[in-house]
Enzyme design. Structure first.
Site, PDB file in Angstrom:
ATOM      1  N   HIS B 259       0.833  -1.205   0.000  1.00  0.00           N
ATOM      2  CA  HIS B 259       0.000   0.000   0.000  1.00  0.00           C
ATOM      3  C   HIS B 259       0.877   1.268   0.000  1.00  0.00           C
ATOM      4  O   HIS B 259       0.718   2.149  -0.853  1.00  0.00           O
ATOM      5  CB  HIS B 259      -0.902  -0.039   1.240  1.00  0.00           C
ATOM      6  CG  HIS B 259      -1.744   1.181   1.453  1.00  0.00           C
ATOM      7  ND1 HIS B 259      -3.066   1.245   1.080  1.00  0.00           N
ATOM      8  CD2 HIS B 259      -1.458   2.387   2.002  1.00  0.00           C
ATOM      9  CE1 HIS B 259      -3.554   2.444   1.395  1.00  0.00           C
ATOM     10  NE2 HIS B 259      -2.596   3.151   1.956  1.00  0.00           N
ATOM     11  N   GLU B 260       1.815   1.322   0.935  1.00  0.00           N
ATOM     12  CA  GLU B 260       2.685   2.508   1.018  1.00  0.00           C
ATOM     13  C   GLU B 260       3.540   2.635  -0.240  1.00  0.00           C
ATOM     14  O   GLU B 260       3.900   3.743  -0.657  1.00  0.00           O
ATOM     15  CB  GLU B 260       3.563   2.471   2.270  1.00  0.00           C
ATOM     16  CG  GLU B 260       2.795   2.443   3.603  1.00  0.00           C
ATOM     17  CD  GLU B 260       1.877   3.645   3.830  1.00  0.00           C
ATOM     18  OE1 GLU B 260       2.110   4.714   3.241  1.00  0.00           O
ATOM     19  OE2 GLU B 260       0.893   3.502   4.602  1.00  0.00           O
ATOM     20  N   HIS B 263       1.813   4.743  -2.717  1.00  0.00           N
ATOM     21  CA  HIS B 263       2.035   6.174  -2.454  1.00  0.00           C
ATOM     22  C   HIS B 263       3.390   6.627  -2.987  1.00  0.00           C
ATOM     23  O   HIS B 263       3.518   7.656  -3.640  1.00  0.00           O
ATOM     24  CB  HIS B 263       2.022   6.446  -0.934  1.00  0.00           C
ATOM     25  CG  HIS B 263       0.661   6.513  -0.314  1.00  0.00           C
ATOM     26  ND1 HIS B 263      -0.316   7.364  -0.753  1.00  0.00           N
ATOM     27  CD2 HIS B 263       0.123   5.842   0.750  1.00  0.00           C
ATOM     28  CE1 HIS B 263      -1.411   7.219   0.011  1.00  0.00           C
ATOM     29  NE2 HIS B 263      -1.170   6.297   0.922  1.00  0.00           N
ATOM     30  N   GLU B 289      -4.348   8.676  -2.171  1.00  0.00           N
ATOM     31  CA  GLU B 289      -4.880   7.416  -1.640  1.00  0.00           C
ATOM     32  C   GLU B 289      -5.324   6.495  -2.774  1.00  0.00           C
ATOM     33  O   GLU B 289      -5.266   5.268  -2.645  1.00  0.00           O
ATOM     34  CB  GLU B 289      -6.044   7.690  -0.678  1.00  0.00           C
ATOM     35  CG  GLU B 289      -5.637   8.368   0.628  1.00  0.00           C
ATOM     36  CD  GLU B 289      -4.658   7.550   1.472  1.00  0.00           C
ATOM     37  OE1 GLU B 289      -4.599   6.315   1.328  1.00  0.00           O
ATOM     38  OE2 GLU B 289      -3.920   8.169   2.261  1.00  0.00           O
TER      39      GLU B 289
END
Lengths: 490, 490
Positions: B259-260, B263, B289
């Site tokens: 997930h990160e 980003h 996001e």
């Protein structure tokens, strides 16, 4: 006190910026990925430029003039003196030059890391030439403004008030005495057993942290990390020591940590109420080096502490004959001519400094070109130490100082050693149980004296006054030479 | 273009300062010793104050006016629009208020770390009250200046242009559909085996780094570290992801890293030539996001990628039945009502956000007091999710956002999920082999589409234009609900 108060608020803000820069510098050395160097250089240049603008703001000079007529107490007056010093120094340089030096030094440092590893002076050369060129410009401009010769203006950056006559006066007896003392000590010394590894890194870390805590380091206000070139960085209340570990080696790396702990304790002992003002800073880098060298050379390499350390080493890594107290004393007072400054013993170290002092003066005065440095280095090493480095990696490229533009710094190491001996002599005269407490690993009596007589004064006094107040005499080489005599030739 | 160029230089400097602050924030979360908090707060407050002064400098408004008459290309005009936005926002707030918020949020964050661990809302309360009070002041002042309601002014900080009507329009279909879908999915799902640990931390790190690299993360321009609350920080060219490890757990922590990484790849894909200008920033936090959630939810939890991951897990930790592809699919699409947002599955997560959206609106509008928060939290959880948290630690104190003053942020998580589904639908329509490539762990087709259609545009367009250009339609919930239907109810 309106003008003085306005200046205080301005310098408080400056302290916020310089603190930010200190953390960015630590991060660059310890954690930053290498691809981020250009961005980091931009950030640091922006901070330098802003700090410069803030100190040189058009009304700062007038505020300083006005504050001179205000009623200030002793600390405030000393703070105004240090503000004036910072202002005079900063107004000597245009902001473009300040940003250019920061950027060039930043780039040169990164190139140096690779060039040193590859023994490739040619790769370093153009970057170092740029740093030298910009440093000469800045030394000339600062010197003109402060009424100093260019190289003295560089010395003054790191140890305010220091000049070549002072360095020459203190270095002359060392240059005269040390070569013979090195010969003498080398011929007398009994060989020491070298401890046999491996020394697992995790245990080294544990021992280092335990000893640091014992000396007085507070891990709620500091860290111990790893970097190529060990240093003590951080900001007030956040003191960051770095070291490097090698599973095969414990003797010198452990002493390195104790050395940096001496630096950190000085910073931690600065008076809380002044830490965001110029007068709350450490009193120059010679004094700073005196605190690390006092801890390392006077306290931690003493037979008293080595007796204690023997037990700690045996407990941590398992006992072996090399950990016997007598052997540790021999090990930690071994004299050996070698090419590397940071590996040098207490007796040969000043000769490494004399070489660098000569060469950097010549570089700044234009008597030596960067291209000629490697050869000048080799011939200087042969003359002063009787050693010829095998390559530039272990020769002229070994130190980070010149690549980052820190010309004028090197003399402070030896001035620090000289001052450490003088402070230590005064401390044990005042508090006789300092050395016996070290037998139990108790540093409180020593640290207490240092806090009261050195740390608590920050930059309240000029260095000569500080030394005189703490030791009852001007800085001289007597205590240092007597200490060396006692330790290496008794 | 004199005025525009002057503005560009000013914003370039601002980028140096905001980069410094980003590194200081990362350091505070990852490496800073806890005793240094006050000092760090001072540094960050100094940087915020200076940035504020720079944007609000007396001539900035006139320069913006003058630049409007200059001949600018598309990127420059968009940059001027973003500069104007930053200037309007900043001139709404006095510098004292900006510094006060930074300082209060900094202190509150530190208290929160302890208070959460101790389940002690009373300890947090006065600090959070101060943060809420200052945030209300700032929301009112910004709103007045920008012509927005106070809470809309907070939404606009994180996703420029976002307002409550938009959020309400997108959240309404979710509130309507999700509770029944959760029931339905819960009753249909087949139980999944949970992988049995321990999963040694070093191997977890190795796998995380290998998968990050595979997705497109460059470790020469970034790091992976540990912190209590995982985040993606750093600066352009130095992207810093954090995670936390637990030897007993691999399923959710691994997905957290992926997930990160989403980003970080957005940041890394922003156009190099604009990274130091406002137009070079990411297009708001809902879009940000969407990039992390697209990577996590659309790509990494797909059956295609989970088939690949099965092999990696077996190689790293040794095979076990729980690592079978079918089981991984069941595991990564398990629906379970629970109290913790960051542990929530894709289907229940939006309901956590709806709660926070309601409560923070009420706090900012003065309809709810901080003292009433714990009870309002519990009753909201019961109503929306049918769950009652056991304590405040797993209830109202679970998130860092409010303690650091990030009111108006939460809606972006769900808007991001909605946008991610719409972008993913458009991407696979344009590049049909995106999903099949994931079977081989190949993210290049997906990343290529995202770079061209999202990352490369930075803030050149407003979000609605960006979404329309990339997907051919305005942002809506169709793709998201269809995705949930397919994944959980098919």
């Amino acid at each position: 006190m309106d003008a003085y108060r306005t200046l205080e608020r301005r310098f408080e803000r400056l302290s916020g910026l310089s603190g930010a820069a200190a953390i960015l510098n630590w991060d660059q050395a310890v954690t930053m990925p290498r691809g981020a160097n250009a961005t980091r250089g931009d950030q640091l240049a922006t901070l330098s430029g802003l700090m410069h603008e803030m100190i040189t703001a058009s009304d700062t000079g007038a505020l300083i003039e006005a504050a001179r007529d205000e009623k200030l107490d002793g600390w405030q007056a000393a703070n105004l003196r240090e503000m004036t010093r910072a202002h005079d120094r900063a107004t000597a340089l245009p902001v473009d030059l300040v940003e250019a030096i920061t950027r060039a030094a930043n780039g040169c440092e990164m190139v140096w890391r690779d060039a040193r590893a590859a023994d490739d002076f040619a790769a370093l050369r153009p970057h170092l030439e740029e740093v030298v060129k910009l440093t000469r410009e800045s030394a000339a401009a600062s010197g003109a403004r402060l009424g100093l010769e260019p190289y003295d203006a560089l010395l003054d950056r790191f140890q305010p008030g220091l000049d070549r006559p002072t360095v020459d006066r203190l270095f002359a007896p060392l240059e005269a005495a040390l070569p013979a003392m090195v010969d003498d000590a080398s011929s007398r010394q009994r060989p020491a057993r070298v401890p046999e590894g491996p020394f697992p890194v995790e245990r080294q870390k544990g021992l280092a942290r335990a000893l640091m805590t014992r000396i007085g380091f507070d891990f709620d206000h500091g860290r111990l990390d790893e970097s190529t070139h060990p240093f003590c960085g951080g900001v007030p209340g956040d003191h960051r020591i770095t070291t490097r570990y090698d599973e095969r080696e414990i003797v010198s790396s452990l002493m390195g940590v104790l050395h940096e702990t001496g630096h950190a304790l000085y910073e931690a002992g600065l008076p809380e109420e002044w830490v965001r003002q110029p007068v709350g800073d450490a009193r120059g880098m010679a004094v700073h080096e005196s605190q690390s060298l006092l801890m390392e050379m006077q306290a931690c390499r003493s037979p008293e502490f080595l007796g204690f350390l023997a037990g700690e080493l045996a407990t941590t890594f398992g006992d072996q004959p090399a950990f016997e107290p007598d052997n540790l004393v021999r090990l930690y007072t071994t004299v050996k001519r070698g090419p590397i400054r940071v590996d040098a013993d207490e007796l040969t170290y000043p000769l490494h400094i004399v070489l660098r002092y000569r060469l950097e003066q010549a570089l700044i005065e234009g008597d030596l070109q960067v291209a000629e440095l490697p050869e000048a280095w080799r011939s200087g090493m042969r003359e002063l130490l009787g050693v010829t480095p095998a390559d530039d990696r272990t020769g002229v490229m070994q130190d980070i100082h010149w690549p980052i533009g820190a010309f004028g710094y090197f003399p402070n190491y030896t001035l620090g050693a000289v001052l450490a001996a003088q402070l230590h002599r005064a401390a044990i005269a005042a508090v006789p149980d300092i050395q016996s407490a070290l037998r139990e690993g108790d540093f409180a009596p020593l640290l207490g004296w240092l806090r009261r007589n050195v740390h608590a004064h920050a930059s309240r006094f000029e260095m000569p006054e500080l030394v005189e107040a703490a030791t009852g005499a001007p800085l001289g080489t007597d205590a240092f030479l007597a200490h060396l005599e006692r330790r290496y030739l008794a």
